[in-house]
Design a protein around this motif. Structure first.
Motif, PDB file in Angstrom:
ATOM      1  N   SER A  33     -86.195 -21.668  22.470  1.00 50.21           N
ATOM      2  CA  SER A  33     -86.750 -20.354  22.793  1.00 50.21           C
ATOM      3  C   SER A  33     -85.878 -19.610  23.791  1.00 50.21           C
ATOM      4  O   SER A  33     -85.570 -20.108  24.879  1.00 50.21           O
ATOM      5  CB  SER A  33     -88.160 -20.515  23.360  1.00 50.21           C
ATOM      6  N   GLY A  34     -85.458 -18.404  23.418  1.00 52.31           N
ATOM      7  CA  GLY A  34     -84.640 -17.573  24.296  1.00 52.31           C
ATOM      8  C   GLY A  34     -83.195 -17.980  24.389  1.00 52.31           C
ATOM      9  O   GLY A  34     -82.437 -17.411  25.185  1.00 52.31           O
ATOM     10  N   LEU A  35     -82.766 -18.943  23.560  1.00 49.11           N
ATOM     11  CA  LEU A  35     -81.396 -19.441  23.635  1.00 49.11           C
ATOM     12  C   LEU A  35     -80.404 -18.368  23.180  1.00 49.11           C
ATOM     13  O   LEU A  35     -80.480 -17.885  22.049  1.00 49.11           O
ATOM     14  CB  LEU A  35     -81.250 -20.682  22.762  1.00 49.11           C
ATOM     15  N   PRO A  36     -79.428 -17.972  24.023  1.00 50.90           N
ATOM     16  CA  PRO A  36     -78.399 -17.034  23.587  1.00 50.90           C
ATOM     17  C   PRO A  36     -77.310 -17.774  22.817  1.00 50.90           C
ATOM     18  O   PRO A  36     -76.822 -18.812  23.264  1.00 50.90           O
ATOM     19  CB  PRO A  36     -77.858 -16.466  24.905  1.00 50.90           C
ATOM     20  N   VAL A  37     -76.949 -17.258  21.656  1.00 48.36           N
ATOM     21  CA  VAL A  37     -75.937 -17.893  20.807  1.00 48.36           C
ATOM     22  C   VAL A  37     -74.751 -16.945  20.686  1.00 48.36           C
ATOM     23  O   VAL A  37     -74.872 -15.865  20.105  1.00 48.36           O
ATOM     24  CB  VAL A  37     -76.520 -18.235  19.415  1.00 48.36           C
ATOM     25  N   THR A  38     -73.628 -17.351  21.224  1.00 52.63           N
ATOM     26  CA  THR A  38     -72.432 -16.503  21.223  1.00 52.63           C
ATOM     27  C   THR A  38     -71.756 -16.527  19.857  1.00 52.63           C
ATOM     28  O   THR A  38     -71.684 -17.571  19.202  1.00 52.63           O
ATOM     29  CB  THR A  38     -71.441 -16.982  22.295  1.00 52.63           C
ATOM     30  N   SER A  39     -71.251 -15.378  19.441  1.00 47.57           N
ATOM     31  CA  SER A  39     -70.547 -15.276  18.168  1.00 47.57           C
ATOM     32  C   SER A  39     -69.411 -16.299  18.099  1.00 47.57           C
ATOM     33  O   SER A  39     -68.597 -16.403  19.013  1.00 47.57           O
ATOM     34  CB  SER A  39     -69.981 -13.865  17.995  1.00 47.57           C
ATOM     35  N   GLY A  40     -69.388 -17.088  17.022  1.00 45.87           N
ATOM     36  CA  GLY A  40     -68.365 -18.096  16.824  1.00 45.87           C
ATOM     37  C   GLY A  40     -68.768 -19.480  17.270  1.00 45.87           C
ATOM     38  O   GLY A  40     -68.167 -20.465  16.833  1.00 45.87           O
ATOM     39  N   ASN A  41     -69.785 -19.579  18.126  1.00 50.11           N
ATOM     40  CA  ASN A  41     -70.192 -20.876  18.657  1.00 50.11           C
ATOM     41  C   ASN A  41     -71.382 -21.453  17.892  1.00 50.11           C
ATOM     42  O   ASN A  41     -72.327 -20.722  17.560  1.00 50.11           O
ATOM     43  CB  ASN A  41     -70.573 -20.758  20.135  1.00 50.11           C
ATOM     44  N   GLY A  42     -71.344 -22.761  17.650  1.00 49.44           N
ATOM     45  CA  GLY A  42     -72.437 -23.401  16.947  1.00 49.44           C
ATOM     46  C   GLY A  42     -72.560 -22.898  15.524  1.00 49.44           C
ATOM     47  O   GLY A  42     -71.683 -22.188  15.006  1.00 49.44           O
ATOM     48  N   LEU A  43     -73.670 -23.253  14.885  1.00 53.22           N
ATOM     49  CA  LEU A  43     -73.870 -22.860  13.487  1.00 53.22           C
ATOM     50  C   LEU A  43     -74.221 -21.383  13.362  1.00 53.22           C
ATOM     51  O   LEU A  43     -73.631 -20.652  12.561  1.00 53.22           O
ATOM     52  CB  LEU A  43     -74.967 -23.721  12.864  1.00 53.22           C
ATOM     53  N   GLY A  44     -75.181 -20.934  14.172  1.00 54.69           N
ATOM     54  CA  GLY A  44     -75.582 -19.525  14.107  1.00 54.69           C
ATOM     55  C   GLY A  44     -74.470 -18.595  14.530  1.00 54.69           C
ATOM     56  O   GLY A  44     -74.272 -17.536  13.930  1.00 54.69           O
ATOM     57  N   GLY A  45     -73.721 -18.981  15.581  1.00 52.58           N
ATOM     58  CA  GLY A  45     -72.597 -18.157  16.012  1.00 52.58           C
ATOM     59  C   GLY A  45     -71.517 -18.063  14.950  1.00 52.58           C
ATOM     60  O   GLY A  45     -70.858 -17.030  14.802  1.00 52.58           O
ATOM     61  N   ARG A  46     -71.351 -19.149  14.190  1.00 49.57           N
ATOM     62  CA  ARG A  46     -70.387 -19.134  13.085  1.00 49.57           C
ATOM     63  C   ARG A  46     -70.855 -18.173  11.989  1.00 49.57           C
ATOM     64  O   ARG A  46     -70.054 -17.415  11.426  1.00 49.57           O
ATOM     65  CB  ARG A  46     -70.228 -20.546  12.520  1.00 49.57           C
ATOM     66  N   ALA A  47     -72.161 -18.175  11.708  1.00 47.79           N
ATOM     67  CA  ALA A  47     -72.705 -17.258  10.702  1.00 47.79           C
ATOM     68  C   ALA A  47     -72.534 -15.811  11.138  1.00 47.79           C
ATOM     69  O   ALA A  47     -72.254 -14.926  10.314  1.00 47.79           O
ATOM     70  CB  ALA A  47     -74.182 -17.571  10.456  1.00 47.79           C
ATOM     71  N   VAL A  48     -72.703 -15.550  12.449  1.00 52.99           N
ATOM     72  CA  VAL A  48     -72.504 -14.192  12.966  1.00 52.99           C
ATOM     73  C   VAL A  48     -71.040 -13.787  12.826  1.00 52.99           C
ATOM     74  O   VAL A  48     -70.715 -12.686  12.371  1.00 52.99           O
ATOM     75  CB  VAL A  48     -72.943 -14.110  14.443  1.00 52.99           C
ATOM     76  N   ALA A  49     -70.128 -14.670  13.212  1.00 52.76           N
ATOM     77  CA  ALA A  49     -68.698 -14.348  13.190  1.00 52.76           C
ATOM     78  C   ALA A  49     -68.186 -14.124  11.773  1.00 52.76           C
ATOM     79  O   ALA A  49     -67.363 -13.234  11.532  1.00 52.76           O
ATOM     80  CB  ALA A  49     -67.910 -15.465  13.872  1.00 52.76           C
ATOM     81  N   LEU A  50     -68.670 -14.947  10.825  1.00 52.40           N
ATOM     82  CA  LEU A  50     -68.185 -14.862   9.445  1.00 52.40           C
ATOM     83  C   LEU A  50     -69.000 -13.914   8.584  1.00 52.40           C
ATOM     84  O   LEU A  50     -68.576 -13.549   7.487  1.00 52.40           O
ATOM     85  CB  LEU A  50     -68.195 -16.257   8.806  1.00 52.40           C
ATOM     86  N   ALA A  51     -70.183 -13.534   9.065  1.00 58.57           N
ATOM     87  CA  ALA A  51     -71.111 -12.676   8.307  1.00 58.57           C
ATOM     88  C   ALA A  51     -71.441 -13.287   6.945  1.00 58.57           C
ATOM     89  O   ALA A  51     -71.535 -12.595   5.938  1.00 58.57           O
ATOM     90  CB  ALA A  51     -70.539 -11.268   8.140  1.00 58.57           C
ATOM     91  N   ARG A  52     -71.625 -14.599   6.935  1.00 57.90           N
ATOM     92  CA  ARG A  52     -72.026 -15.280   5.701  1.00 57.90           C
ATOM     93  C   ARG A  52     -72.825 -16.533   6.057  1.00 57.90           C
ATOM     94  O   ARG A  52     -72.741 -17.046   7.176  1.00 57.90           O
ATOM     95  CB  ARG A  52     -70.807 -15.650   4.852  1.00 57.90           C
ATOM     96  N   PRO A  53     -73.623 -17.048   5.094  1.00 59.39           N
ATOM     97  CA  PRO A  53     -74.452 -18.225   5.370  1.00 59.39           C
ATOM     98  C   PRO A  53     -73.606 -19.450   5.682  1.00 59.39           C
ATOM     99  O   PRO A  53     -72.518 -19.645   5.135  1.00 59.39           O
ATOM    100  CB  PRO A  53     -75.235 -18.419   4.066  1.00 59.39           C
ATOM    101  N   CYS A  54     -74.124 -20.293   6.576  1.00 61.38           N
ATOM    102  CA  CYS A  54     -73.479 -21.553   6.934  1.00 61.38           C
ATOM    103  C   CYS A  54     -74.549 -22.643   6.987  1.00 61.38           C
ATOM    104  O   CYS A  54     -75.706 -22.365   7.300  1.00 61.38           O
ATOM    105  CB  CYS A  54     -72.796 -21.450   8.300  1.00 61.38           C
ATOM    106  N   ALA A  55     -74.149 -23.877   6.689  1.00 58.19           N
ATOM    107  CA  ALA A  55     -75.101 -24.987   6.721  1.00 58.19           C
ATOM    108  C   ALA A  55     -74.390 -26.272   7.080  1.00 58.19           C
ATOM    109  O   ALA A  55     -73.204 -26.445   6.782  1.00 58.19           O
ATOM    110  CB  ALA A  55     -75.801 -25.131   5.362  1.00 58.19           C
ATOM    111  N   VAL A  56     -75.117 -27.177   7.726  1.00 58.54           N
ATOM    112  CA  VAL A  56     -74.601 -28.510   8.037  1.00 58.54           C
ATOM    113  C   VAL A  56     -75.678 -29.532   7.690  1.00 58.54           C
ATOM    114  O   VAL A  56     -76.863 -29.258   7.789  1.00 58.54           O
ATOM    115  CB  VAL A  56     -74.210 -28.650   9.524  1.00 58.54           C
ATOM    116  N   THR A  57     -75.226 -30.712   7.272  1.00 59.88           N
ATOM    117  CA  THR A  57     -76.169 -31.773   6.909  1.00 59.88           C
ATOM    118  C   THR A  57     -76.647 -32.542   8.131  1.00 59.88           C
ATOM    119  O   THR A  57     -77.789 -32.982   8.194  1.00 59.88           O
ATOM    120  CB  THR A  57     -75.522 -32.740   5.897  1.00 59.88           C
TER     121      THR A  57
END
Length: 278
Positions: free
Chosen positions: A53-77
């Protein structure tokens, strides 16, 4: 209601739909903060801890940040062991007990506006069906945000003032009529009731003071008549309002009957005299 508040409502609704359609136990997401390089996780569904809750996710970092940077879906198992992403957020992810995660960006006019996540508490592949459902949920949010942007733009334009009447203001007044028709057509597509009510309120500001004991038209009859007044054919009005052409004809006939008009032009003139149209 602000754009950010309305966007959060759309994200929240999309997360509920995502869990329902996919069976994923956990979904979360949030909006990219205007003018910033990160998004903030603000909406949670199915979580057991407040770790995300309230976690800031920087563009390029982690999975969500990667999705923001690439503007496309990302997934990990398996999030914690994945080599596809950086690991700034391993602790909150592990605290929530998540392993398989997907992140789908919400993109409006080529700009990432938010991210939807779906997750499992076990390490197993997330199939195409799950990814497709997540992308469809993101598309719903994109459409809602785009409609909201358009609505706010029209509201801002309308709030700048009503042009003076008279021959010299004829072209400007036609723009007001076009804006009124666009607002009427847009309002039914907006899920947020507060924004929809605000739009319809502005429609009222664009029309003259209504006569006492005047004709009452149903909302859809007025929507159709507003399109007709702006010069739209039945086919164009149907496309704008998301109706069938025959349905538009039915509403137009009903409005004409109530207004005592025999032609489309007479109906528009009568509606303007009654203060129903600008």
């Amino acid at each position: 209601m602000t754009a950010d508040t309305a966007g959060a409502v759309e994200i929240r609704s999309a997360l509920v739909r995502l869990r329902r359609t996919t069976g994923l136990p956990v979904a979360f997401g949030g909006l990219v903060e205007p003018g910033r390089r990160h998004m903030r996780i603000s909406e949670l569904s199915g979580t057991e801890t407040p770790a995300l809750s309230g976690l800031p996710v920087t563009s390029g970092n982690g999975l969500g940040g990667r999705a923001v940077a690439l503007a496309r879906p990302c997934a990990v198992t398996d999030y914690s062991s994945s080599r596809q992403i950086s690991h700034e957020y391993d602790i909150p992810v592990a605290t929530e007990g998540l392993h398989s995660i997907l992140a789908v960006p919400v993109v409006v006019r080529r700009r990432v506006r938010g991210v939807l996540y779906g997750a499992l508490r076990t390490a197993q592949p997330l199939g195409d069906r799950t990814l497709g459902a997540a992308m469809e949920a993101a598309r719903d949010v994109e459409q809602a945000l785009a409609v909201g942007d358009e609505a706010r733009g029209l509201l801002a334009a309308a709030a700048r003032g009503e042009p003076e009447r008279g021959p010299a203001a004829g072209a400007a007044w036609e723009q007001v009529r076009e804006a009124h028709a666009a607002l009427r057509a847009l309002a039914p597509r907006i899920a947020d009731p507060a924004l929809r009510a605000e739009l319809l309120g502005v429609c009222g500001l664009l029309t003259p003071k209504r006569q006492a004991h005047g004709v009452d038209l149903a909302p859809r009859e007025l929507d159709v008549l507003a399109c007709v007044a702006a010069g739209a054919t039945n086919a164009v009005a149907a496309e704008r309002l998301g109706l069938r052409a025959e349905t538009v004809k039915g509403y137009l006939r009903s409005a004409m009957r109530k207004l005592g008009a025999h032609t489309r032009g007479e109906a528009v003139a009568a509606a303007r005299r009654a203060g129903l149209l600008p």
